[in-house]
Design a protein around this motif. Structure first.
Motif, short mmCIF file in Angstrom:
data_model
loop_
_atom_site.label_atom_id
_atom_site.label_comp_id
_atom_site.label_asym_id
_atom_site.label_seq_id
_atom_site.Cartn_x
_atom_site.Cartn_y
_atom_site.Cartn_z
N THR A 1 -33.27 12.99 -39.71
CA THR A 1 -32.16 12.64 -38.81
C THR A 1 -32.26 11.20 -38.32
O THR A 1 -31.25 10.59 -38.03
CB THR A 1 -32.10 13.60 -37.61
OG1 THR A 1 -33.35 13.56 -36.93
CG2 THR A 1 -31.78 15.02 -38.05
N ASP B 1 -27.34 15.78 -31.19
CA ASP B 1 -28.40 16.76 -31.44
C ASP B 1 -27.97 17.81 -32.45
O ASP B 1 -28.77 18.27 -33.25
CB ASP B 1 -28.83 17.43 -30.13
CG ASP B 1 -29.54 16.47 -29.20
OD1 ASP B 1 -30.20 15.53 -29.70
OD2 ASP B 1 -29.42 16.64 -27.97
N GLU B 2 -26.70 18.19 -32.40
CA GLU B 2 -26.19 19.21 -33.30
C GLU B 2 -25.31 18.53 -34.36
O GLU B 2 -24.27 17.95 -34.04
CB GLU B 2 -25.38 20.24 -32.51
CG GLU B 2 -25.45 21.61 -33.12
CD GLU B 2 -24.87 22.66 -32.21
OE1 GLU B 2 -23.90 23.31 -32.65
OE2 GLU B 2 -25.36 22.81 -31.07
N PRO C 1 -22.64 18.35 -37.09
CA PRO C 1 -21.50 19.18 -37.48
C PRO C 1 -21.57 19.58 -38.96
O PRO C 1 -21.98 18.78 -39.81
CB PRO C 1 -20.29 18.27 -37.24
CG PRO C 1 -20.77 17.19 -36.35
CD PRO C 1 -22.24 17.03 -36.62
N SER C 2 -21.17 20.79 -39.24
CA SER C 2 -21.11 21.28 -40.61
C SER C 2 -20.19 20.38 -41.43
O SER C 2 -19.09 20.03 -40.98
CB SER C 2 -20.57 22.72 -40.61
OG SER C 2 -20.43 23.18 -41.92
#
Length: 156
Positions: free
Chosen positions: A58, A85-86, A88-89
């Motif tokens: 990341t 942090d997350e 996206p698909s």
């Protein structure tokens, strides 16, 4: 014609496009690691060899080098990171699709603008294949979620 290499500038640019499309962007097979924990991808044609070696996931850093007859003739360094942090698909699919759309005229990263499935990829650069620097970013729902900087040029 570039004096320090046999291939022309156009031939180098076209080779870079094919190499990039057949390595990371094209889900190429990893080569043997050249340094502890590096991820390496190679692509070769005749006397030309492209090597991309990077660390991290990341947040990452890497280097691309083109060799002609085992001699380094061109290179690019890059550093990128996720800003969320997350993830996206669909992010990875968008990034790789943008990188596969790399322009022959400026074969550094992707095109100036690329949009796919709600993601917006933007890339800007200064200079030409002999010496350049630039930045790329990906936005999702209007928010910058990823950024990368790069620079490079001929090796003599």
């Amino acid at each position: 014609m570039i004096k320090t290499m046999n291939c022309t500038e156009l031939a180098l640019k076209e080779f870079l496009v094919r190499a990039k499309r057949n390595t990371y962007a094209g889900d190429g097979v990893l080569s043997a690691s050249s340094r502890p924990n590096s991820k390496d991808l190679h692509y070769g044609e005749g006397d030309l060899l492209y090597m991309d070696s990077y660390f991290g996931s990341t947040d990452f850093i890497g280097e691309e080098v083109v060799f002609e007859n085992q001699k380094p003739i061109w290179g690019m360094n890059y550093y990128g990171k996720m800003l969320v942090d997350e993830i996206p698909s669909g992010f990875s699919k968008c990034l790789k699709s943008a990188l596969k759309a790399v322009p022959v005229e400026n074969p550094f990263r992707g095109p100036a603008l690329f949009e796919q499935d709600g993601f917006v990829y933007k890339c800007s650069w200064q200079g030409d294949i002999s010496e350049f620097n630039g930045n790329e970013a990906i936005y999702f729902d209007g928010i910058e979620i990823y950024r990368l900087s790069f620079h490079g040029g001929y090796i003599k």
